[in-house]
Motif scaffolding. Structure first.
Motif, short mmCIF file in Angstrom:
data_model
loop_
_atom_site.label_atom_id
_atom_site.label_comp_id
_atom_site.label_asym_id
_atom_site.label_seq_id
_atom_site.Cartn_x
_atom_site.Cartn_y
_atom_site.Cartn_z
N LEU A 33 3.38 -23.01 -8.84
CA LEU A 33 2.40 -24.09 -9.02
C LEU A 33 2.94 -25.41 -8.45
CD1 LEU A 33 1.12 -23.34 -12.64
CD2 LEU A 33 -0.08 -22.94 -10.48
N LEU A 34 4.23 -25.62 -8.57
CA LEU A 34 4.83 -26.83 -7.99
C LEU A 34 4.77 -26.77 -6.46
CD1 LEU A 34 7.93 -27.31 -10.33
CD2 LEU A 34 5.78 -28.59 -10.33
N ASP A 35 4.97 -25.59 -5.89
CA ASP A 35 4.85 -25.44 -4.44
C ASP A 35 3.42 -25.70 -3.97
OD1 ASP A 35 7.51 -24.87 -4.15
OD2 ASP A 35 7.25 -22.69 -4.16
N LEU A 36 2.45 -25.16 -4.71
CA LEU A 36 1.05 -25.30 -4.32
C LEU A 36 0.55 -26.73 -4.48
CD1 LEU A 36 -0.44 -22.04 -5.92
CD2 LEU A 36 0.02 -22.47 -3.50
N SER A 37 1.16 -27.48 -5.37
CA SER A 37 0.71 -28.87 -5.61
C SER A 37 1.58 -29.90 -4.89
CB SER A 37 0.71 -29.17 -7.11
OG SER A 37 2.02 -29.02 -7.66
N ALA A 38 2.46 -29.44 -4.01
CA ALA A 38 3.33 -30.34 -3.26
C ALA A 38 2.51 -31.23 -2.33
CB ALA A 38 4.35 -29.54 -2.46
N PRO A 39 3.04 -32.40 -1.96
CA PRO A 39 2.29 -33.34 -1.11
C PRO A 39 1.80 -32.74 0.20
CG PRO A 39 4.22 -34.40 -2.04
CD PRO A 39 4.33 -32.96 -2.41
N ASP A 40 2.59 -31.83 0.79
CA ASP A 40 2.21 -31.25 2.07
C ASP A 40 1.43 -29.94 1.93
OD1 ASP A 40 4.31 -29.86 1.03
OD2 ASP A 40 5.43 -29.68 2.91
N SER A 41 1.02 -29.61 0.72
CA SER A 41 0.29 -28.37 0.49
C SER A 41 -1.15 -28.47 1.00
CB SER A 41 0.28 -28.03 -1.00
OG SER A 41 -0.46 -26.86 -1.26
N ASP A 42 -1.76 -27.33 1.26
CA ASP A 42 -3.16 -27.28 1.67
C ASP A 42 -4.03 -27.90 0.58
OD1 ASP A 42 -5.36 -25.87 3.47
OD2 ASP A 42 -5.84 -25.40 1.38
N ASP A 43 -5.06 -28.65 1.01
CA ASP A 43 -5.89 -29.39 0.06
C ASP A 43 -6.51 -28.48 -1.00
OD1 ASP A 43 -5.24 -31.56 1.55
OD2 ASP A 43 -7.23 -31.85 2.44
N GLU A 44 -7.06 -27.36 -0.58
CA GLU A 44 -7.73 -26.47 -1.52
C GLU A 44 -6.75 -25.90 -2.53
OE1 GLU A 44 -10.89 -22.67 -1.46
OE2 GLU A 44 -9.90 -23.35 0.39
N TYR A 45 -5.56 -25.52 -2.06
CA TYR A 45 -4.54 -24.99 -2.95
C TYR A 45 -4.07 -26.06 -3.94
CZ TYR A 45 -4.02 -20.69 -0.20
OH TYR A 45 -4.24 -19.49 0.42
N LYS A 46 -3.96 -27.29 -3.45
CA LYS A 46 -3.47 -28.37 -4.31
C LYS A 46 -4.45 -28.66 -5.45
CE LYS A 46 -1.59 -32.02 -2.41
NZ LYS A 46 -1.42 -33.35 -1.74
N VAL A 47 -5.74 -28.70 -5.13
CA VAL A 47 -6.75 -28.95 -6.16
C VAL A 47 -6.71 -27.84 -7.21
CG1 VAL A 47 -9.24 -29.07 -6.61
CG2 VAL A 47 -8.26 -30.28 -4.65
N GLU A 48 -6.60 -26.60 -6.77
CA GLU A 48 -6.55 -25.48 -7.71
C GLU A 48 -5.29 -25.54 -8.57
OE1 GLU A 48 -8.96 -22.28 -4.85
OE2 GLU A 48 -6.82 -22.03 -5.26
N ALA A 49 -4.17 -25.92 -7.94
CA ALA A 49 -2.90 -25.95 -8.67
C ALA A 49 -2.90 -27.01 -9.76
CB ALA A 49 -1.75 -26.19 -7.69
N VAL A 50 -3.37 -28.22 -9.44
CA VAL A 50 -3.39 -29.27 -10.46
C VAL A 50 -4.34 -28.91 -11.59
CG1 VAL A 50 -5.16 -30.65 -9.31
CG2 VAL A 50 -3.57 -31.76 -10.86
N ASN A 51 -5.42 -28.23 -11.26
CA ASN A 51 -6.37 -27.82 -12.30
C ASN A 51 -5.74 -26.83 -13.27
OD1 ASN A 51 -9.06 -27.80 -13.43
ND2 ASN A 51 -9.30 -25.76 -12.57
N ILE A 52 -5.00 -25.87 -12.75
CA ILE A 52 -4.39 -24.88 -13.63
C ILE A 52 -3.20 -25.47 -14.38
CG2 ILE A 52 -2.78 -23.85 -11.97
CD1 ILE A 52 -3.61 -21.12 -13.14
N ILE A 53 -2.49 -26.42 -13.76
CA ILE A 53 -1.40 -27.11 -14.46
C ILE A 53 -1.94 -27.83 -15.70
CG2 ILE A 53 0.14 -29.11 -14.31
CD1 ILE A 53 0.83 -28.23 -11.47
N CYS A 54 -3.06 -28.51 -15.53
CA CYS A 54 -3.66 -29.23 -16.65
C CYS A 54 -4.14 -28.28 -17.74
CB CYS A 54 -4.82 -30.09 -16.15
SG CYS A 54 -4.32 -31.49 -15.11
N LYS A 55 -4.71 -27.15 -17.34
CA LYS A 55 -5.23 -26.21 -18.33
C LYS A 55 -4.12 -25.50 -19.10
CE LYS A 55 -9.67 -25.19 -16.12
NZ LYS A 55 -10.53 -24.15 -15.49
#
Length: 270
Positions: free
Chosen positions: A79-101
């Motif tokens: 999840l940290l890899d997917l939410s990294a600054p250089d991550s793909d936008d779609e993956y980043k949005v999904e990662a932060v959503n699941i981190i919060c949940k």
């Protein structure tokens, strides 16, 4: 075929529950075979498969079927890899959503040490307003997950940033979760920092932000009350519950208690 992988993900939770109930017969089957599949599918090329993987992971966490070692060594790193600054936008949005949940399902130590630093970074993401919106909408849950000390030291400065964001939807989301954030802080921070901040939201130039702030005014004021005398408290599901003082309950124990429950705005934020 993506549909096959999606169907497979939907079957993982019931299989995991069966293995948990039959652990003497299958002591390591879940950790060796199923958990790696769930983690791998979080990065699948197909968004439906990823969504199914995310839902399966949340169910497994909710049922307490994932070992702490797997959470720290497999789930959090991906999840940290997917939410990294250089991550793909779609993956980043999904990662932060699941981190919060998942924050409310993990230990406070895990959230504070592994996920909180990245969450604070995402609150200031200047590239994607969708990422900041998810952070704002779930801010109260993150505060509750890490407790007062981390909230006041790390999260309150980020909350100030989000409350003054140029996108009005961000400010509206902050107004909706204001009560949950306030409940996690000390009375002094509540009075000296959050009260002026709330006044700024009530005076916002956008009427939608002002409306959300006025709807949160009562719940925010309730956080100033003394729980021991007012009987105000927030349940684990995010609802503000009001019950009679202890002495009143004892003096009228022969009568049924009429609890009044108010829904916290943060639980309705999307």
């Amino acid at each position: 075929e993506p549909t096959v992988r999606t169907e497979l993900m939907e079957q993982i939770p019931p299989i995991a529950i069966f293995l948990q109930e039959s652990r003497p017969k299958f002591p390591t089957a879940f950790f060796e075979y199923l958990m790696p599949i769930v983690v791998r599918y979080l990065t699948d090329v197909n968004n439906q498969v990823r969504k199914a993987g995310q839902e399966a992971l949340l169910i497994l966490l909710e049922q307490d079927l994932v070992a702490q070692s797997d959470i720290e060594n497999k789930v959090c790193p991906i999840l940290l890899d997917l939410s990294a600054p250089d991550s793909d936008d779609e993956y980043k949005v999904e990662a932060v959503n699941i981190i919060c949940k998942m924050a409310s399902m993990l230990s406070r130590t895990t959230v504070e040490h592994m996920l909180l630093p990245r969450f604070c970074e995402l609150c200031s993401d200047g590239k994607l307003f969708q990422v900041r919106k998810i952070c704002a909408a779930n801010f109260g849950d993150i505060c509750n997950a890490v407790g007062q000390e981390a909230t006041e030291r790390l999260l309150i400065p980020k909350f100030f940033e989000l409350c003054s964001d140029s996108v009005w939807g961000m400010r509206k989301a902050c107004a909706e979760c204001f009560m949950a954030v306030s409940y996690t802080t000390s009375p002094e921070v509540r009075r000296s920092k959050l009260s002026p901040l709330f006044i700024s939201l009530i005076s916002d130039t956008c009427r939608w932000v002002r409306q959300a702030a006025f709807q949160s005014l009562g719940p925010f004021i309730s956080t100033f009350a003394n729980p021991s005398s007012a009987g105000l408290y927030i349940r684990e599901d995010g609802t503000l519950s009001i019950r009679p003082p202890t002495q009143d309950v004892n003096s009228s124990s022969c009568q049924p208690s009429n609890n009044i429950t108010l829904r916290s705005s943060s639980t309705n934020a999307t």
